[in-house]
Design an enzyme around this catalytic site. Structure first.
Site, PDB file in Angstrom:
ATOM      1  N   ARG A 144       0.860  -1.165   0.133  1.00 41.97           N
ATOM      2  CA  ARG A 144      -0.108  -0.004  -0.168  1.00 41.97           C
ATOM      3  C   ARG A 144       0.817   1.205  -0.044  1.00 41.97           C
ATOM      4  O   ARG A 144       0.448   2.428  -0.103  1.00 41.97           O
ATOM      5  CB  ARG A 144      -0.817   0.125   1.243  1.00 41.97           C
ATOM      6  CG  ARG A 144      -1.807  -1.167   1.610  1.00 41.97           C
ATOM      7  CD  ARG A 144      -2.411  -1.145   2.824  1.00 41.97           C
ATOM      8  NE  ARG A 144      -3.313  -0.080   3.074  1.00 41.97           N
ATOM      9  CZ  ARG A 144      -4.763  -0.105   2.816  1.00 41.97           C
ATOM     10  NH1 ARG A 144      -5.156  -1.393   2.399  1.00 41.97           N
ATOM     11  NH2 ARG A 144      -5.473   0.887   3.257  1.00 41.97           N
ATOM     12  N   TYR A 147       0.673   4.425  -2.503  1.00 40.74           N
ATOM     13  CA  TYR A 147      -0.476   5.350  -2.182  1.00 40.74           C
ATOM     14  C   TYR A 147      -0.182   6.258  -0.853  1.00 40.74           C
ATOM     15  O   TYR A 147      -0.255   7.321  -0.934  1.00 40.74           O
ATOM     16  CB  TYR A 147      -1.724   4.689  -2.064  1.00 40.74           C
ATOM     17  CG  TYR A 147      -2.919   5.534  -1.847  1.00 40.74           C
ATOM     18  CD1 TYR A 147      -3.146   6.387  -3.011  1.00 40.74           C
ATOM     19  CD2 TYR A 147      -3.713   5.631  -0.902  1.00 40.74           C
ATOM     20  CE1 TYR A 147      -4.464   7.092  -2.999  1.00 40.74           C
ATOM     21  CE2 TYR A 147      -4.948   6.377  -0.587  1.00 40.74           C
ATOM     22  CZ  TYR A 147      -5.272   7.163  -1.562  1.00 40.74           C
ATOM     23  OH  TYR A 147      -6.202   8.017  -1.533  1.00 40.74           O
ATOM     24  N   GLY A 150       2.994   8.287  -0.969  1.00 35.69           N
ATOM     25  CA  GLY A 150       2.975   9.085  -2.125  1.00 35.69           C
ATOM     26  C   GLY A 150       2.151  10.396  -1.538  1.00 35.69           C
ATOM     27  O   GLY A 150       2.521  11.604  -1.775  1.00 35.69           O
ATOM     28  N   VAL A 189     -14.853  -1.041  -0.044  1.00 38.62           N
ATOM     29  CA  VAL A 189     -15.743  -1.865   0.610  1.00 38.62           C
ATOM     30  C   VAL A 189     -17.360  -1.682   0.150  1.00 38.62           C
ATOM     31  O   VAL A 189     -18.039  -2.595   0.220  1.00 38.62           O
ATOM     32  CB  VAL A 189     -15.562  -1.640   2.051  1.00 38.62           C
ATOM     33  CG1 VAL A 189     -15.609  -0.441   2.830  1.00 38.62           C
ATOM     34  CG2 VAL A 189     -16.374  -2.980   2.762  1.00 38.62           C
ATOM     35  N   TYR A 206     -12.724  -9.255   4.453  1.00 48.18           N
ATOM     36  CA  TYR A 206     -11.701  -9.683   4.768  1.00 48.18           C
ATOM     37  C   TYR A 206     -11.384  -9.753   6.179  1.00 48.18           C
ATOM     38  O   TYR A 206     -11.887  -8.758   6.932  1.00 48.18           O
ATOM     39  CB  TYR A 206     -10.503  -8.837   3.839  1.00 48.18           C
ATOM     40  CG  TYR A 206     -11.000  -8.926   2.427  1.00 48.18           C
ATOM     41  CD1 TYR A 206     -10.067  -9.967   1.903  1.00 48.18           C
ATOM     42  CD2 TYR A 206     -11.794  -8.028   1.848  1.00 48.18           C
ATOM     43  CE1 TYR A 206     -10.216 -10.201   0.521  1.00 48.18           C
ATOM     44  CE2 TYR A 206     -11.920  -8.363   0.359  1.00 48.18           C
ATOM     45  CZ  TYR A 206     -11.256  -9.366  -0.261  1.00 48.18           C
ATOM     46  OH  TYR A 206     -11.252  -9.500  -1.549  1.00 48.18           O
ATOM     47  N   GLN A 211     -12.728  -5.207  12.038  1.00 50.46           N
ATOM     48  CA  GLN A 211     -12.054  -3.877  11.721  1.00 50.46           C
ATOM     49  C   GLN A 211     -13.159  -2.598  11.494  1.00 50.46           C
ATOM     50  O   GLN A 211     -14.108  -3.067  10.937  1.00 50.46           O
ATOM     51  CB  GLN A 211     -11.042  -3.744  10.528  1.00 50.46           C
ATOM     52  CG  GLN A 211     -11.696  -4.260   9.165  1.00 50.46           C
ATOM     53  CD  GLN A 211     -11.545  -5.925   8.929  1.00 50.46           C
ATOM     54  OE1 GLN A 211     -12.031  -6.553   9.789  1.00 50.46           O
ATOM     55  NE2 GLN A 211     -11.497  -6.198   7.619  1.00 50.46           N
ATOM     56  N   ARG A 213     -14.511   1.313  10.028  1.00 53.32           N
ATOM     57  CA  ARG A 213     -14.366   2.412   9.045  1.00 53.32           C
ATOM     58  C   ARG A 213     -15.291   3.319   9.387  1.00 53.32           C
ATOM     59  O   ARG A 213     -16.202   3.185  10.233  1.00 53.32           O
ATOM     60  CB  ARG A 213     -14.389   1.934   7.661  1.00 53.32           C
ATOM     61  CG  ARG A 213     -13.400   0.867   7.255  1.00 53.32           C
ATOM     62  CD  ARG A 213     -12.175   1.583   7.085  1.00 53.32           C
ATOM     63  NE  ARG A 213     -11.094   0.504   6.715  1.00 53.32           N
ATOM     64  CZ  ARG A 213     -10.445  -0.332   7.307  1.00 53.32           C
ATOM     65  NH1 ARG A 213     -10.251  -0.256   8.703  1.00 53.32           N
ATOM     66  NH2 ARG A 213      -9.288  -0.856   6.845  1.00 53.32           N
ATOM     67  N   ARG A 280     -10.322   2.958  11.894  1.00 51.48           N
ATOM     68  CA  ARG A 280     -10.223   4.274  11.093  1.00 51.48           C
ATOM     69  C   ARG A 280     -11.508   5.336  11.346  1.00 51.48           C
ATOM     70  O   ARG A 280     -12.629   4.736  11.291  1.00 51.48           O
ATOM     71  CB  ARG A 280     -10.333   4.020   9.710  1.00 51.48           C
ATOM     72  CG  ARG A 280     -10.175   5.176   8.751  1.00 51.48           C
ATOM     73  CD  ARG A 280      -8.886   5.901   8.956  1.00 51.48           C
ATOM     74  NE  ARG A 280      -7.771   5.206   8.024  1.00 51.48           N
ATOM     75  CZ  ARG A 280      -6.717   4.665   8.082  1.00 51.48           C
ATOM     76  NH1 ARG A 280      -6.169   4.735   9.544  1.00 51.48           N
ATOM     77  NH2 ARG A 280      -5.763   4.291   7.375  1.00 51.48           N
TER      78      ARG A 280
END
Length: 322
Positions: A144, A147, A150, A189, A206, A211, A213, A280
């Site tokens: 990852r 990204y 960057g 997602v 997954y 997890q 978000r 997150r």
């Protein structure tokens, strides 16, 4: 003679960019929409072409650009793992060379410029919720990283241009955003779950789905962009978190999508991808204080609008294939 404010939106034919172009035209701006159509689509901006204040320019921001503009929203970059890992070197170039080219343009014409950064700069965070002061926990050599790093480098460039050239910059850190015009096959997602549910295919989760978000509806995010660019305190550069602080597990999202689509889909589990963040959630205190901004669209409302969009999209796709 009065001249309208001319705004450049890079990545303007993409999911976020097309909604931003639409908003800016409604506000009376002259809009130049720039995209190389790697992940963006002309279909997203087809309805804007008859507007006399709209112009589309096919261009890759890793190459220099010479225009006269007053504001620049730099959104150009593949933003989903499937797309940014397809050509990771080009992804890094888009973030880094693209930022250098857009900052160079802003410097030449003294334009105000906003960088669409990302919550991915926080990596797999050890602070929860994430505040702008947190430096992040990022793997610089993982799948990852093209990204994540960057975008981190782009932020560095923006603040160095501010310090070295007194450029008026704005940096927004975007958390998970969803809504109509998301790419149906980008691996994100919300779009993944909705497309799978509408087709009654197994919904892919997954890991164990624990997890979390935070999901922000696109109209709310675009409002945040607009307020950041035009904030009364023009010296405010950010970075500022833009996202919805409502936190949901991936499993909760999957079950909501199944419910709202009346789907027969079952949930299947696959291994968690490398460096996938466990949590997150944005701390949006700064956005509230400085921009007077917060999201208002509830997840249920936004999901229903997005489901309606994808239902229509898939119906048209099926009809075209016959």
């Amino acid at each position: 003679m009065y001249r309208k404010t001319r705004v450049l939106v890079t990545g303007g034919a993409g999911f976020l960019g097309s909604h931003l172009c639409e908003r800016l035209l409604k506000e009376g701006y002259e809009v130049i929409c720039l995209d190389n159509c790697f992940t963006g689509s002309k279909q997203n901006i087809l309805h804007l072409h008859n507007d006399p204040n709209f112009e589309f320019l096919r261009h890759d921001i890793t190459f220099p650009l010479y225009l006269e503009v007053d504001q620049i929203y730099n959104l150009a970059c593949p933003a989903s793992p499937i797309h940014y890992q397809f050509d990771p070197v080009q992804t890094t170039k888009t973030s880094v060379h693209g930022a250098i080219n857009m900052l160079g343009l802003a410097k030449r014409v003294r334009a105000k410029i906003m960088q669409a950064s990302t919550s991915e700069v926080y990596g797999d965070p050890e602070m929860h919720p994430q505040q702008e002061s947190y430096w992040g926990n990022v793997n610089p050599i993982g799948m990852r990283s093209c990204y994540d790093e960057g975008k981190r480098c782009a932020e560095t460039l923006f603040f160095d241009y501010k310090r070295q050239h007194n450029l008026r910059i704005k940096v927004a850190r975007i958390f998970n955003t969803y809504g109509p015009r998301m790419h149906p096959n980008d691996g994100r997602v919300v779009s993944n779950f909705i497309v799978q549910a509408l087709k009654n295919e197994p919904i892919t989760v997954y890991g164990d789905g624990s997890q979390t978000r935070s999901f922000c509806y696109v109209d709310d995010l675009v409002e945040g962009f607009y307020r950041l660019m035009n904030v009364t305190d023009d010296a405010f550069s950010g970075p500022v978190n833009l996202g919805n602080p409502g936190e949901f597990t991936i499993l909760q999202l999957a079950n909501l999508v199944i419910e709202y689509t009346n789907s027969k889909s079952e949930i299947i589990y696959k291994p968690l991808p490398e460096n996938d963040p466990r949590k997150r959630r944005p701390d949006i205190t700064l956005a509230k204080e400085v921009l007077g901004w917060q999201p208002y669209t509830k997840l249920e409302q936004g999901l229903l609008k997005t489901i309606t969009y994808f239902d229509k999209y898939l119906t048209q796709e099926e009809a075209a294939a016959q």
